[in-house]
Design a protein around this motif. Structure first.
Motif, PDB file in Angstrom:
ATOM      1  N   ASP A  12     -62.488 -32.313  12.579  1.00  0.00           N
ATOM      2  CA  ASP A  12     -63.768 -31.719  12.983  1.00  0.00           C
ATOM      3  C   ASP A  12     -64.648 -31.353  11.794  1.00  0.00           C
ATOM      4  OD1 ASP A  12     -63.133 -31.832  15.719  1.00  0.00           O
ATOM      5  OD2 ASP A  12     -62.073 -29.906  15.614  1.00  0.00           O
ATOM      6  N   ALA A  13     -64.129 -31.439  10.585  1.00  0.00           N
ATOM      7  CA  ALA A  13     -64.879 -30.996   9.401  1.00  0.00           C
ATOM      8  C   ALA A  13     -66.230 -31.700   9.279  1.00  0.00           C
ATOM      9  CB  ALA A  13     -64.046 -31.198   8.132  1.00  0.00           C
ATOM     10  N   MET A  16     -68.704 -30.691  12.034  1.00  0.00           N
ATOM     11  CA  MET A  16     -69.091 -29.295  11.805  1.00  0.00           C
ATOM     12  C   MET A  16     -70.123 -29.208  10.687  1.00  0.00           C
ATOM     13  SD  MET A  16     -65.349 -27.499  12.267  1.00  0.00           S
ATOM     14  CE  MET A  16     -65.827 -25.849  11.770  1.00  0.00           C
ATOM     15  N   LEU A  17     -69.940 -29.979   9.632  1.00  0.00           N
ATOM     16  CA  LEU A  17     -70.911 -30.003   8.540  1.00  0.00           C
ATOM     17  C   LEU A  17     -72.259 -30.517   9.037  1.00  0.00           C
ATOM     18  CD1 LEU A  17     -71.823 -29.794   5.590  1.00  0.00           C
ATOM     19  CD2 LEU A  17     -70.788 -32.050   5.202  1.00  0.00           C
ATOM     20  N   GLN A  18     -72.261 -31.568   9.827  1.00  0.00           N
ATOM     21  CA  GLN A  18     -73.516 -32.101  10.369  1.00  0.00           C
ATOM     22  C   GLN A  18     -74.226 -31.061  11.232  1.00  0.00           C
ATOM     23  OE1 GLN A  18     -72.353 -35.687  12.379  1.00  0.00           O
ATOM     24  NE2 GLN A  18     -71.700 -36.681  10.481  1.00  0.00           N
ATOM     25  N   LEU A  19     -73.466 -30.367  12.065  1.00  0.00           N
ATOM     26  CA  LEU A  19     -74.038 -29.314  12.896  1.00  0.00           C
ATOM     27  C   LEU A  19     -74.598 -28.189  12.031  1.00  0.00           C
ATOM     28  CD1 LEU A  19     -74.570 -28.016  15.646  1.00  0.00           C
ATOM     29  CD2 LEU A  19     -72.215 -27.157  15.594  1.00  0.00           C
ATOM     30  N   TYR A  20     -73.852 -27.797  11.018  1.00  0.00           N
ATOM     31  CA  TYR A  20     -74.307 -26.750  10.089  1.00  0.00           C
ATOM     32  C   TYR A  20     -75.645 -27.144   9.460  1.00  0.00           C
ATOM     33  CZ  TYR A  20     -74.551 -23.881   5.898  1.00  0.00           C
ATOM     34  OH  TYR A  20     -74.976 -23.036   4.903  1.00  0.00           O
ATOM     35  N   LYS A  36     -66.095 -30.221   1.569  1.00  0.00           N
ATOM     36  CA  LYS A  36     -64.938 -29.524   1.005  1.00  0.00           C
ATOM     37  C   LYS A  36     -64.739 -28.112   1.559  1.00  0.00           C
ATOM     38  CE  LYS A  36     -62.613 -28.429  -3.281  1.00  0.00           C
ATOM     39  NZ  LYS A  36     -62.645 -28.462  -4.732  1.00  0.00           N
ATOM     40  N   PRO A  37     -65.771 -27.267   1.650  1.00  0.00           N
ATOM     41  CA  PRO A  37     -65.544 -25.926   2.209  1.00  0.00           C
ATOM     42  C   PRO A  37     -65.072 -25.954   3.667  1.00  0.00           C
ATOM     43  CG  PRO A  37     -67.707 -26.039   1.151  1.00  0.00           C
ATOM     44  CD  PRO A  37     -67.132 -27.419   1.154  1.00  0.00           C
ATOM     45  N   PHE A  38     -65.505 -26.952   4.419  1.00  0.00           N
ATOM     46  CA  PHE A  38     -65.060 -27.061   5.804  1.00  0.00           C
ATOM     47  C   PHE A  38     -63.589 -27.438   5.865  1.00  0.00           C
ATOM     48  CE2 PHE A  38     -69.586 -27.208   6.360  1.00  0.00           C
ATOM     49  CZ  PHE A  38     -69.784 -26.505   7.538  1.00  0.00           C
ATOM     50  N   ARG A  39     -63.182 -28.360   5.029  1.00  0.00           N
ATOM     51  CA  ARG A  39     -61.764 -28.737   5.003  1.00  0.00           C
ATOM     52  C   ARG A  39     -60.891 -27.557   4.600  1.00  0.00           C
ATOM     53  NH1 ARG A  39     -63.059 -34.481   2.348  1.00  0.00           N
ATOM     54  NH2 ARG A  39     -63.395 -35.619   4.287  1.00  0.00           N
ATOM     55  N   THR A  40     -61.348 -26.807   3.613  1.00  0.00           N
ATOM     56  CA  THR A  40     -60.614 -25.618   3.173  1.00  0.00           C
ATOM     57  C   THR A  40     -60.549 -24.581   4.289  1.00  0.00           C
ATOM     58  OG1 THR A  40     -61.296 -26.001   0.890  1.00  0.00           O
ATOM     59  CG2 THR A  40     -60.538 -23.782   1.440  1.00  0.00           C
ATOM     60  N   MET A  41     -61.673 -24.339   4.944  1.00  0.00           N
ATOM     61  CA  MET A  41     -61.753 -23.373   6.037  1.00  0.00           C
ATOM     62  C   MET A  41     -60.775 -23.732   7.149  1.00  0.00           C
ATOM     63  SD  MET A  41     -65.162 -22.470   8.263  1.00  0.00           S
ATOM     64  CE  MET A  41     -65.426 -24.124   8.884  1.00  0.00           C
ATOM     65  N   LEU A  42     -60.671 -25.007   7.475  1.00  0.00           N
ATOM     66  CA  LEU A  42     -59.805 -25.441   8.560  1.00  0.00           C
ATOM     67  C   LEU A  42     -58.327 -25.457   8.174  1.00  0.00           C
ATOM     68  CD1 LEU A  42     -62.050 -28.317   9.909  1.00  0.00           C
ATOM     69  CD2 LEU A  42     -61.593 -26.121  11.019  1.00  0.00           C
TER      70      LEU A  42
END
Length: 136
Positions: A12-13, A16-20, A36-42
């Motif tokens: 979903d990373a 989610m980035l596209q939506l952000y 990268k921050p999305f992958r880390t967050m997940l």
């Protein structure tokens, strides 16, 4: 409108980035964030992440929260909803799922805060949150 809420997965990373990016362009202006921050967050175990999908299984919102174990506190960190959808309805569903996760973990307090995020301003007071100064 049919909304499905589920735990966010590593794949979903990118959506989610596209939506952000769409959300920030609408409400904040141009911002720069990579995948990268999305992958880390997940990936982090103390994070609680859910996504909301529409009837076509497209991600229309996500919520990121964190369990601060040292303080036994649940922290809402980010909520992003596609502005083309019912922001309050989608946000409410996401917040309810995170609240349930916090209750399962028996947190002693819950905080929510964001700069320039209209979702927080609309949704959290309706859910019983009150505005206060930070105690940290």
């Amino acid at each position: 409108m049919e909304i499905t809420v589920r735990q966010a997965k590593s794949q979903d990373a990118s959506p989610m980035l596209q939506l952000y990016n769409r959300f920030t362009q609408q409400f904040v202006g141009s911002t720069s964030r990579t995948i990268k921050p999305f992958r880390t967050m997940l990936r982090k175990k103390d994070n609680i992440n859910f996504v909301a999908s529409d009837s076509q299984n497209q991600i229309i919102g996500y919520i990121h929260a964190h369990l601060e174990k040292r303080l036994n506190r649940g922290e809402f960190r980010e909520i992003v909803i596609d502005p083309k959808h019912d922001v309050e309805l989608v946000a409410q569903r996401l917040v309810e799922r995170v609240n349930a996760a916090f209750m399962e973990r028996k947190v002693s307090s819950i905080t929510a805060g964001s700069l320039r995020n209209p979702v927080y301003e609309k949704v959290f007071p309706k859910l019983g949150f009150i505005e206060s100064e930070s105690v940290d």
